[in-house]
Design a protein around this motif. Structure first.
Motif, PDB file in Angstrom:
ATOM      1  N   SER A 294    -101.893 -20.597  47.774  1.00  0.00           N
ATOM      2  CA  SER A 294    -102.775 -21.199  46.784  1.00  0.00           C
ATOM      3  C   SER A 294    -104.226 -21.123  47.255  1.00  0.00           C
ATOM      4  N   ARG A 295    -104.433 -21.335  48.556  1.00  0.00           N
ATOM      5  CA  ARG A 295    -105.774 -21.207  49.140  1.00  0.00           C
ATOM      6  C   ARG A 295    -106.254 -19.763  49.046  1.00  0.00           C
ATOM      7  N   VAL A 296    -105.349 -18.818  49.290  1.00  0.00           N
ATOM      8  CA  VAL A 296    -105.689 -17.401  49.157  1.00  0.00           C
ATOM      9  C   VAL A 296    -106.194 -17.105  47.748  1.00  0.00           C
ATOM     10  N   GLU A 297    -105.501 -17.621  46.754  1.00  0.00           N
ATOM     11  CA  GLU A 297    -105.894 -17.359  45.366  1.00  0.00           C
ATOM     12  C   GLU A 297    -107.267 -17.932  45.056  1.00  0.00           C
ATOM     13  N   GLU A 298    -107.580 -19.097  45.621  1.00  0.00           N
ATOM     14  CA  GLU A 298    -108.907 -19.679  45.442  1.00  0.00           C
ATOM     15  C   GLU A 298    -109.988 -18.773  46.039  1.00  0.00           C
ATOM     16  N   LEU A 299    -109.704 -18.268  47.235  1.00  0.00           N
ATOM     17  CA  LEU A 299    -110.676 -17.413  47.929  1.00  0.00           C
ATOM     18  C   LEU A 299    -110.828 -16.064  47.233  1.00  0.00           C
ATOM     19  N   LEU A 300    -109.728 -15.517  46.731  1.00  0.00           N
ATOM     20  CA  LEU A 300    -109.807 -14.255  45.990  1.00  0.00           C
ATOM     21  C   LEU A 300    -110.692 -14.414  44.760  1.00  0.00           C
ATOM     22  N   SER A 301    -110.553 -15.532  44.072  1.00  0.00           N
ATOM     23  CA  SER A 301    -111.384 -15.789  42.904  1.00  0.00           C
ATOM     24  C   SER A 301    -112.847 -15.965  43.310  1.00  0.00           C
ATOM     25  N   MET A 302    -113.075 -16.698  44.409  1.00  0.00           N
ATOM     26  CA  MET A 302    -114.439 -16.933  44.885  1.00  0.00           C
ATOM     27  C   MET A 302    -115.166 -15.621  45.171  1.00  0.00           C
ATOM     28  N   PHE A 303    -114.463 -14.669  45.813  1.00  0.00           N
ATOM     29  CA  PHE A 303    -115.087 -13.404  46.198  1.00  0.00           C
ATOM     30  C   PHE A 303    -114.831 -12.288  45.185  1.00  0.00           C
ATOM     31  N   ARG A 304    -114.379 -12.681  43.983  1.00  0.00           N
ATOM     32  CA  ARG A 304    -114.190 -11.743  42.868  1.00  0.00           C
ATOM     33  C   ARG A 304    -113.226 -10.605  43.227  1.00  0.00           C
ATOM     34  N   LEU A 305    -112.153 -10.969  43.934  1.00  0.00           N
ATOM     35  CA  LEU A 305    -111.110 -10.003  44.285  1.00  0.00           C
ATOM     36  C   LEU A 305    -109.810 -10.283  43.530  1.00  0.00           C
ATOM     37  N   ASN A 306    -109.797 -11.344  42.716  1.00  0.00           N
ATOM     38  CA  ASN A 306    -108.588 -11.655  41.956  1.00  0.00           C
ATOM     39  C   ASN A 306    -108.311 -10.536  40.951  1.00  0.00           C
ATOM     40  N   GLY A 307    -107.011 -10.237  40.787  1.00  0.00           N
ATOM     41  CA  GLY A 307    -106.613  -9.121  39.939  1.00  0.00           C
ATOM     42  C   GLY A 307    -106.514  -7.811  40.686  1.00  0.00           C
ATOM     43  N   LYS A 308    -106.894  -7.821  41.956  1.00  0.00           N
ATOM     44  CA  LYS A 308    -106.868  -6.597  42.762  1.00  0.00           C
ATOM     45  C   LYS A 308    -105.825  -6.688  43.880  1.00  0.00           C
ATOM     46  N   GLU A 309    -104.883  -7.631  43.742  1.00  0.00           N
ATOM     47  CA  GLU A 309    -103.902  -7.874  44.797  1.00  0.00           C
ATOM     48  C   GLU A 309    -103.068  -6.642  45.140  1.00  0.00           C
ATOM     49  N   HIS A 310    -102.882  -5.732  44.186  1.00  0.00           N
ATOM     50  CA  HIS A 310    -102.039  -4.559  44.429  1.00  0.00           C
ATOM     51  C   HIS A 310    -102.858  -3.308  44.754  1.00  0.00           C
ATOM     52  N   TRP A 311    -104.150  -3.485  44.947  1.00  0.00           N
ATOM     53  CA  TRP A 311    -104.998  -2.355  45.312  1.00  0.00           C
ATOM     54  C   TRP A 311    -104.818  -2.004  46.785  1.00  0.00           C
ATOM     55  N   LEU A 312    -104.960  -0.718  47.098  1.00  0.00           N
ATOM     56  CA  LEU A 312    -104.977  -0.246  48.476  1.00  0.00           C
ATOM     57  C   LEU A 312    -106.425  -0.166  48.974  1.00  0.00           C
ATOM     58  N   PRO A 313    -106.644  -0.205  50.298  1.00  0.00           N
ATOM     59  CA  PRO A 313    -108.008  -0.194  50.839  1.00  0.00           C
ATOM     60  C   PRO A 313    -108.864   0.985  50.379  1.00  0.00           C
ATOM     61  N   ILE A 314    -108.236   2.103  50.038  1.00  0.00           N
ATOM     62  CA  ILE A 314    -108.999   3.279  49.612  1.00  0.00           C
ATOM     63  C   ILE A 314    -109.836   2.989  48.366  1.00  0.00           C
ATOM     64  N   HIS A 315    -109.429   1.976  47.608  1.00  0.00           N
ATOM     65  CA  HIS A 315    -110.126   1.650  46.362  1.00  0.00           C
ATOM     66  C   HIS A 315    -111.246   0.616  46.559  1.00  0.00           C
ATOM     67  N   PHE A 316    -111.401   0.110  47.775  1.00  0.00           N
ATOM     68  CA  PHE A 316    -112.395  -0.931  48.029  1.00  0.00           C
ATOM     69  C   PHE A 316    -113.685  -0.355  48.611  1.00  0.00           C
ATOM     70  N   SER A 317    -114.813  -0.913  48.182  1.00  0.00           N
ATOM     71  CA  SER A 317    -116.090  -0.596  48.819  1.00  0.00           C
ATOM     72  C   SER A 317    -116.154  -1.286  50.174  1.00  0.00           C
ATOM     73  N   LYS A 318    -117.174  -0.970  50.987  1.00  0.00           N
ATOM     74  CA  LYS A 318    -117.298  -1.615  52.291  1.00  0.00           C
ATOM     75  C   LYS A 318    -117.445  -3.128  52.138  1.00  0.00           C
ATOM     76  N   GLY A 319    -118.246  -3.551  51.167  1.00  0.00           N
ATOM     77  CA  GLY A 319    -118.434  -4.975  50.947  1.00  0.00           C
ATOM     78  C   GLY A 319    -117.147  -5.665  50.541  1.00  0.00           C
ATOM     79  N   MET A 320    -116.352  -4.999  49.711  1.00  0.00           N
ATOM     80  CA  MET A 320    -115.079  -5.566  49.284  1.00  0.00           C
ATOM     81  C   MET A 320    -114.103  -5.657  50.456  1.00  0.00           C
ATOM     82  N   LYS A 321    -114.117  -4.649  51.326  1.00  0.00           N
ATOM     83  CA  LYS A 321    -113.260  -4.695  52.510  1.00  0.00           C
ATOM     84  C   LYS A 321    -113.644  -5.878  53.409  1.00  0.00           C
ATOM     85  N   GLN A 322    -114.950  -6.109  53.526  1.00  0.00           N
ATOM     86  CA  GLN A 322    -115.398  -7.244  54.331  1.00  0.00           C
ATOM     87  C   GLN A 322    -114.932  -8.559  53.708  1.00  0.00           C
TER      88      GLN A 322
END
Length: 236
Positions: free
Chosen positions: A112-140
């Motif tokens: 549940s905490r993970v979901e809060e943090l994903l929403s905070m950093f605008r990563l929600n909805g990307k749970e099934h993405w692989l790292p190849i699809h992330f920018s450097k900032g998103m990886k951080q």
């Protein structure tokens, strides 16, 4: 108790980088390790997270000694590296489950905490993405979510703001403060000293592998005959 580093000696390839280094990071405090390139900051962090070979001295966290109790020590630790470290074949969700499982915390409460943090950093909805699809900032941001989702006694962060947008930087500062308020010891390195004085409780100035100063931002400025408004000019 927090982190205790006593008479630490470490280096690489036969070269001693830090020698007789001692400092502490109390629970509930944010401490910044600062200094010029080559002062020994990265070597110190590697020792604290258990990735370096100890040549002398001791490191303990809430009474757990890194050398004699490495598993117990590392279970109390969360780490955010300067450069994101992700596995190409694991999705975002799999990375986060792996981090939680490594700390014995992969349950509904922590997810549940993970979901809060994903929403905070605008990563929600990307749970099934692989790292190849992330920018450097998103990886951080993935590294931030992983570290802040874990209940840890020590949080170690190496140059936390690299690659982050302005909003994410503000969110990171708020999260660090929240961690400290909840009793976590926070150790970080940063070159952004004027920014750091807004949230850091104490500075440790590392010079030639030893702590040459420990104290507040104002005391640090005074030690270098600077004003508190010009910490970014500390080494000029």
């Amino acid at each position: 108790m927090g982190l205790q580093v006593n008479n630490l000696k470490a280096g690489y390839a036969g070269h001693v980088v830090i020698d007789d280094l001692s400092f502490s990071v109390p629970n509930g405090q944010i401490v910044a390790l600062v200094g010029l390139n080559g002062a020994g900051k990265s070597t110190t962090l590697k020792q604290v997270i258990g990735q370096g070979r100890l040549l002398g001295g001791s490191i303990s966290l809430d009474g757990r000694d890194l050398t004699s109790q490495p598993f117990e020590y590392k279970q109390l630790l969360a780490y955010i590296p300067e450069q994101p470290i992700l596995y190409d074949e694991l999705t975002l969700a799999e990375h986060l489950h792996l981090m939680l499982e490594a700390h014995g915390q992969d349950d509904k409460t922590h997810w549940s905490r993970v979901e809060e943090l994903l929403s905070m950093f605008r990563l929600n909805g990307k749970e099934h993405w692989l790292p190849i699809h992330f920018s450097k900032g998103m990886k951080q941001k993935v590294m931030l979510v992983a570290a802040f989702a874990v209940d840890s006694q020590l949080l170690v962060i190496d140059e936390p703001f690299l690659g982050l947008d302005v909003l994410a930087q503000k969110q990171l500062i708020a999260l660090m403060k929240e961690k400290a308020q909840n009793g976590t010891a926070v150790l970080l390195t940063t070159h952004l000293l004027d920014q750091a004085k807004q949230y850091v409780d104490s500075f440790l100035l590392l010079e030639e592998g030893r702590v040459s100063f420990a104290g507040s931002a104002e005391e640090l400025a005074q030690s270098k005959n600077k004003t508190n408004d010009s910490l970014d000019d500390l080494f000029s």
